[in-house]
Every structure is written in structure tokens, then in C-alpha cells.
Design an enzyme around this catalytic site. Sequence first.
Site, short mmCIF file in Angstrom:
data_model
loop_
_atom_site.label_atom_id
_atom_site.label_comp_id
_atom_site.label_asym_id
_atom_site.label_seq_id
_atom_site.Cartn_x
_atom_site.Cartn_y
_atom_site.Cartn_z
N ASP A 46 6.31 -0.21 13.71
CA ASP A 46 6.54 0.77 12.47
C ASP A 46 6.25 1.99 12.86
O ASP A 46 5.01 2.33 13.04
CB ASP A 46 5.53 0.36 11.46
CG ASP A 46 5.31 1.06 10.09
OD1 ASP A 46 6.07 2.06 10.13
OD2 ASP A 46 4.81 0.55 9.10
N HIS A 47 7.34 2.86 12.77
CA HIS A 47 6.98 4.22 13.34
C HIS A 47 6.14 5.09 12.48
O HIS A 47 5.87 6.20 13.08
CB HIS A 47 8.65 4.95 13.60
CG HIS A 47 8.43 5.88 14.62
ND1 HIS A 47 7.74 6.77 15.17
CD2 HIS A 47 9.71 6.06 15.41
CE1 HIS A 47 7.91 7.35 16.35
NE2 HIS A 47 9.31 7.17 16.43
N ARG A 48 5.79 4.84 11.32
CA ARG A 48 4.72 5.54 10.73
C ARG A 48 3.30 5.29 11.29
O ARG A 48 2.50 6.16 11.16
CB ARG A 48 4.74 4.91 9.25
CG ARG A 48 5.84 5.16 8.34
CD ARG A 48 5.86 4.60 6.90
NE ARG A 48 5.56 2.91 7.10
CZ ARG A 48 5.72 2.28 6.21
NH1 ARG A 48 5.71 2.63 5.09
NH2 ARG A 48 5.31 0.97 6.32
#
Length: 465
Positions: free
Chosen positions: A437-439
Site C-alpha cells: 500500500d503506497h500510502r
Amino acid sequence: MAQTILMPALSPTMTEGTLAKWLVSAGDKIESGQVIAEIETDKATMEVEAVDEGVLAEILVPEGTENVAVNTPIAVLKEEGDDDAAVAEAAAGAGAPAPAAKAEEVEAEGDDAGEAEAAAAPAPKASAKPAADGEGGRIKASPLARRIASEAGLDLSGLEGTGPHGRIVKADVEAAIASGAKPAEASKAPSRSDAAPAAEAPKATPAPARQTGGGYSVAAISAAASAQTRDLVDKLGMPYEAEANNGMRKTIARRLLDAKQTVPHFYLTVDCVIDRLLAVRKELNERAGDGVKISVNDFVVRASALSLRKVPAANAAWTDEAVLRFKDVDVSVAVAIDGGLITPIIRKADTKGLAAISSEMRDLATRARDGKLKPEEYQGGTFSVSNLGMYGIREFSAIINPPQSAILAAGAAEQRPVVKDGALAIATVMTVTLSCDHRVVDGAVGAQFLAAFKKLIEDPLSMLL
């Protein structure tokens, strides 16, 4: 005074379930703490204990009833000194039968599966005295029953309801369709140039779990099928088999769709040479003797847990207010079961050795397939592992299981040509892919995790220290 027993919430996220089995009967004396029923959720079957003691005066929801909402009255408990009038008052206040009473609310929300009536309800019959509520002769029928009848072109005025106070419910309409009742208007029935006339629509059994057909027939799927399903089947024009979606499949579909739509996935892949791991595994299993059989996946779980301890930034979850950094390393492991999959959790996996992980995982997997896991054994987790190597899958990318921020997908171990010291050689290689999850997990963090994992998996003795 007499009181109602409510459908319990067996987990924080449970909203409804199936009352699978009553373990007591009306008239039985029950004690506090006694197991009285079995409830099926989308993941497991769990036992329900009585909170108070008394006599089970009346069962409001029969066993086998699906989609029973949490806090719906399912039975009436008669306490000492209560008379039949008190029991009747409690039952009336509960609005029995409970599942049908909830249908109005669920139908208003657009949930096709919201109305759960007793499977043992008697089949309706044509009657000159249709159910009416006294308001201008309006037919008394649940919203779902009306919609099913409308889609099938069935006139409700000729049916006798089996619901509360003569109300027409879903089972009544399905049974009427199954009996070959003619539609009120031919124009309402589905039509195709190669199909039978509307008045000779094919019959269907009420609410089938599986049904086959020839590419046409609304009723062949089930009378409760959505308009989308009916339209699709009508357009296919070919043989098909329809299998009803159970609660687990619906939950999986909803969660994975949300994950792909709302979580910005990216993927990192590395190849791991595991010849040393296989040799260590063989030696450990030989020394351990009977009762212990460490698998490659046990090494993967152990290496993942230790890597998360080394790279704690990957052991986290996203919220709009903050990134949550987990203090424990709880690894969810995907297990295939009938109708879907479940992810039992190895709690504090970084503190457990290979033998402990192996033993715990075997127990969890066995109970998962039997539907006997407790909610706390599969809900939560800070990281997931999915292994399809046993199916011969070389590599794949898994979908993140929110609120987690990463999942490791392990493929099959296979011999491949590799370059060692400038020369071509053969080695056993396993490809793993990390979905992030790039967040929460940036590319550098994901790369650091995989570097730590690769080092551990290729030097398995370091996992034993």
C-alpha cells in the site's frame, strides 16, 4: 418476566448470520452458560451460550434460517413465575417470525438477501381470499416478495400468505412460480424468439443452491435473482450453471473490490535460492521425529515475521489521521477452504520458532476447514502471507487485505539456471512478490523488507538464532 433471546454479534464486524442449529427444544430447561445453538457467520460456525436460566418457551427463528440480523429475537425464555400470557406478550413484542420482520428494513436498503423466512413454511395455494391489510384491500406482501412477483409477472392477488398475519413472503412467491402459476400479464414475462411462450415459462425449485439451465429462464437461476443476473443469463444464449453466492463469497468479493479500488497497490519481486533451506528443513524434520513436519511455508512465515521486526515501517496500517505502527507482528496466513479462503493468524510470530509456527499453523488450518475458528483467530493481523507454490504457480501478485498494508505472495520452488561465480549452474529458486500500500509502504521500505527476507530465507540457520 419472560424475555427474548437475541441473535448475538459474534464478532465486531458481524451484522447477520445463519441460525444453523438449535441444540435445545421448546420446553427444555436451560442453564446459564449452556450451549443452546450454533450460528454460522461468513467465516466460521460458533456456539451460542445462554446468558440466563429458565425454560425455552418458544423458538421464533427455526434452524437453517439465513440472513438473521444481529439483535433479532430468535427465541423466548420463560423465567420462574411467568405464565403463558407473559410468553405470548414477549413473542408478540419480538414481532415473530423475526427474519420476515426485518425484510422491510433490508429491502429498503436494496439488499436482495435480506429477507430470510423459515424453510419449513407450508407451500402457498391459490385462494379467493388473498391477504389484505384492510387499507383499501391492498395486498399484504413483503417488498422482496412484491419485487420477485413483479419480475416474474405473477399476480399476488391469487396467493395466500404464510407470513405473519397472512403476509405474502418470498417463499410463497417462489413456491407459486415453482408450481407453474401463470403470470398476470404476458408482457411481463421475459421473451426471446427461440423461447417458449410466457404462459409456459419453465418451472424452478424454490431458492436453489445450484441450478442449471439452457441459457434462458429467469426462474432457472432462482426467483430471487437480481435483475443484473437475469439480464446476463438472458444475453448469454448458452448453457450455464448458476451457484448461489454464500456469505463468505460475498464478503470476499466486497473486501477485495474495496481493496483494489481504494488501496494504491504496487509490487516488488525477488528470486530466492532455497537449496540450503531445503537441506536444513530435511535435517530438522529428521531430528524432530513424529509429530513435527516443518514446511517451506513455515520458513516463509518465520522469515516474514523477522523481516517485519527488522523493517517495522512495513508493519503498519493507514488511517486518514495517522499511520499506525504495530508493536506486535501478527502474520495472517491464507488458507483455502470450501467456498473461499480465510486467513488465520500466527500471533507474535517473530517470537516463535519454526516448530511452534508449524504446529500452530496445522491446528489453525484444520479448524479453518472445519469452520471452527474463533473470530479472534482470523480477524486482525498486521501482515499476510499467501503461498500458491503447492499448486505449481511460479509467481503471482496478491491483493492486500485491509487494513494491512502489505502481503507476500510465494510461488513454487523449482530448479532454474542461475549464474554463480560467473558460471552457469542449477539452483532451486522461489519467487516472492510483495504487494504494498503506497500510502504506507514506500518503494524503499518495500525493498528493504524484501532484502531482509531474501537474506533470511537464503541463510535459514540465521532464523534459528
